[in-house]
Design an enzyme around this catalytic site. Structure first.
Site, PDB file in Angstrom:
ATOM      1  N   SER A   1       0.866  -1.171   0.000  1.00 47.45           N
ATOM      2  CA  SER A   1       0.000   0.000   0.000  1.00 47.45           C
ATOM      3  C   SER A   1       0.902   1.220   0.000  1.00 47.45           C
ATOM      4  O   SER A   1       1.643   1.450   0.944  1.00 47.45           O
ATOM      5  CB  SER A   1      -0.907  -0.004   1.237  1.00 47.45           C
ATOM      6  OG  SER A   1      -1.706   1.149   1.243  1.00 47.45           O
ATOM      7  N   ARG A   2       0.852   2.003  -1.102  1.00 48.64           N
ATOM      8  CA  ARG A   2       1.853   3.068  -1.275  1.00 48.64           C
ATOM      9  C   ARG A   2       1.531   4.330  -0.489  1.00 48.64           C
ATOM     10  O   ARG A   2       2.415   5.094  -0.191  1.00 48.64           O
ATOM     11  CB  ARG A   2       2.013   3.394  -2.759  1.00 48.64           C
ATOM     12  CG  ARG A   2       2.505   2.198  -3.561  1.00 48.64           C
ATOM     13  CD  ARG A   2       2.869   2.545  -4.985  1.00 48.64           C
ATOM     14  NE  ARG A   2       3.198   1.332  -5.707  1.00 48.64           N
ATOM     15  CZ  ARG A   2       2.363   0.652  -6.469  1.00 48.64           C
ATOM     16  NH1 ARG A   2       1.133   1.092  -6.628  1.00 48.64           N
ATOM     17  NH2 ARG A   2       2.727  -0.449  -7.069  1.00 48.64           N
ATOM     18  N   VAL A   3       0.255   4.573  -0.210  1.00 43.13           N
ATOM     19  CA  VAL A   3      -0.079   5.799   0.531  1.00 43.13           C
ATOM     20  C   VAL A   3      -0.818   5.519   1.838  1.00 43.13           C
ATOM     21  O   VAL A   3      -0.986   6.399   2.662  1.00 43.13           O
ATOM     22  CB  VAL A   3      -0.931   6.779  -0.328  1.00 43.13           C
ATOM     23  CG1 VAL A   3      -0.166   7.240  -1.533  1.00 43.13           C
ATOM     24  CG2 VAL A   3      -2.258   6.172  -0.710  1.00 43.13           C
TER      25      VAL A   3
END
Length: 507
Positions: free
Chosen positions: A368-370
């Site tokens: 999950s990048r953010v």
């Protein structure tokens, strides 16, 4: 030579007739070919791309191909009602849907018509299906958590409100189950923080959609859910507009300052429907026979998921697109497209699913990048090293299979990894509240399970939750509503776990 008055009248009449014919060709046309949900129309010289046109007989169409001598339209209804020679009219409208707060709890088709037999839904506002997404200035960063109620996701791949998190995996690996559990979990969240959920079913069997609706109804989740259904028996044009219709309904609520969760189940079938339409319209095929603009198709849809700035009301749309892979091939055309558009992916693996690990989340490939900045600080502290610990365990477990001698520390890591893997298993339709997740994960990461046999971990978790819900409800409520892990709160958690140790009975 003088022109007689009657000749002047005749010339004027001819000019007027010619003008009317030209005007008619601009605004109306004639069907010259129809079949497979596609109609070719002569005339309609002024028609615009994506404009709605009226074929009569209650059938509407959308102009997609604007060619030199004809217009290629996709039909939004049964093509057997349209015949060669029929007249076609411009409507001057882009395709849109009538959105309404009365849609909550209902099942509708992509044109906004009710499918559940509970009566017509009167629209409150007309929302265009395809818009330009809000710009950077109109947004704010993703910083509020969206709780799924699934331990493995909330701990290792957290999702924030306004994020786009892809759920990807082979068929029958539990992709829809994760989305449905996330919708059901909104019941565990206070009403002022709860998301309005929109489930978009694209190209599924009617019986499958009915089963999802029944499940949501049984758990009371239809009270805040809209289901948009375009089933396998519907024309490709309805499958194509279905996700845009769901997004338009979501935007109706988002601009009112509400949080919305949209599940697109699934975008693989959406791309296939668009490929079918494109090939029938004789557009040139590209990689895997998909048209060249299929990437743009999904990017302009998913770009509309965002967290609006305070000036715009602060509403949000969180998108959970689902993609079905074949033989775990994430490097195929559509999967790589959507991976590059989204802010992370939850990768479900069929081997894990078949070995009994459910949800079958591959820790190494899921990211999950953010969402990390949206995760509760308390959850981050409890599960901070969980991903690395599990990755190390999997690597060491591979070595251990060869029967090589392992040092004490490696043996301890393997023992802890086995128990954590067991602890992260979760039954379908059983999402947990945040406080319960924190309590269970704290027990796992702080060694409370190290003395318990691996096969008893599930029993331990079940009894711990029952004990906390009945005997330690006040402490559980404090954990539920706390944002940070204070020293005082940690002591309370330790007291609960120590108290439970005395009453735990192995099965």
């Amino acid at each position: 030579m003088a022109i007689r008055p009657e000749e002047i009248t005749t010339i004027i009449k001819q000019k007027i007739e010619q003008f009317h014919v030209e005007a008619d060709i601009s605004e109306t046309g004639t069907v010259i070919q129809v079949g497979d949900g596609i109609a070719r129309v002569h005339g309609l010289n002024n028609v615009k791309a994506s404009e709605l046109v009226d074929f009569g007989h209650g059938v509407k169409g959308m102009a997609l191909n604007l060619e030199y001598d004809n217009v290629g339209c996709v039909l939004m209804g049964a093509d057997h009602l349209v015949h060669e020679g029929d007249s076609v009219k411009r409507t001057g409208e882009v395709i849109s849907i009538g959105a309404s707060s009365k849609m909550i709890g209902r099942v509708v088709n992509p044109l906004g018509k009710a499918l559940d037999g509970k009566g017509e839904i009167l629209p409150e506002k007309t929302m265009p299906l395809d818009i330009v997404a809000p710009g950077i200035i109109d947004r704010q960063p993703v910083k509020q958590p969206l709780q799924t109620g699934i331990k493995a996701i909330d701990a290792m791949v957290p999702i924030g409100k306004g994020q786009r998190e892809l759920i990807i995996g082979d068929r029958q690996t539990g992709k829809t189950a994760i989305a449905v559990d996330t919708i059901i979990n909104q019941k565990n969240i206070p009403e002022d923080e709860r998301c309005i959920c929109i489930y978009v079913a694209i190209g599924q069997k009617q019986s499958t959609v009915a089963q999802v609706v029944k499940t949501l109804s049984d758990f009371g989740a239809m009270d805040y859910t809209v289901v948009v259904s375009a089933t396998a028996s519907d024309p490709a044009s309805l499958l194509y507009i279905a996700p845009y219709a769901g997004c338009a309904i979501g935007e109706y609520f988002m601009w009112q300052g509400k949080d919305v969760l949209i599940v697109y189940d699934d975008l693989s079938k959406h791309a296939q429907a668009y490929r079918e339409m494109s090939l029938l319209l004789r557009r040139p095929p590209g990689r895997e026979a998909y048209p060249g603009d299929v990437f743009y198709l999904h990017s302009r849809l998913l770009e509309r998921a965002c967290k609006l700035s305070k000036e715009n009301g602060g509403g949000s749309i969180t998108a959970l697109p689902i993609i079905e892979t074949q033989a775990n091939d994430v490097s195929a055309y559509i999967p790589t497209n959507v991976i590059s558009i989204t802010d992370g992916q939850i990768y479900l693996e069929s081997n894990l699913f078949l070995s009994g690990i459910k949800p079958a989340i591959n820790v190494g490939l899921s990211v999950s990048r953010v969402g990390g900045s949206a995760q509760r600080k308390m959850m981050r502290k409890v599960a901070g090293t969980l991903r690395i610990d599990l990755s190390q365990y999997q690597e060491l477990a591979g070595f251990a299979q060869f029967g090589s001698e392992l040092d004490k520390e490696s043996q301890r890591q393997i023992a802890r990894g086995k128990r954590m893997t067991e602890l992260l298993k979760q039954n379908q339709y059983a999402p947990l509240k945040v406080g319960e997740e924190v309590l269970v994960l704290y027990a796992g990461t702080h060694g409370y399970l190290d003395d318990i046999p691996v096969e008893q971990v599930g029993v331990y978790e079940k009894q711990l939750l029952a004990y906390a819900r009945t005997k330690q409800k006040a402490t559980l409520d404090v954990i539920q509503h706390s944002q940070e892990m204070t020293e005082e709160l940690e002591q309370k958690i330790i007291a609960v776990l120590d108290g439970f140790k005395a009453v735990f009975k192995t099965a």
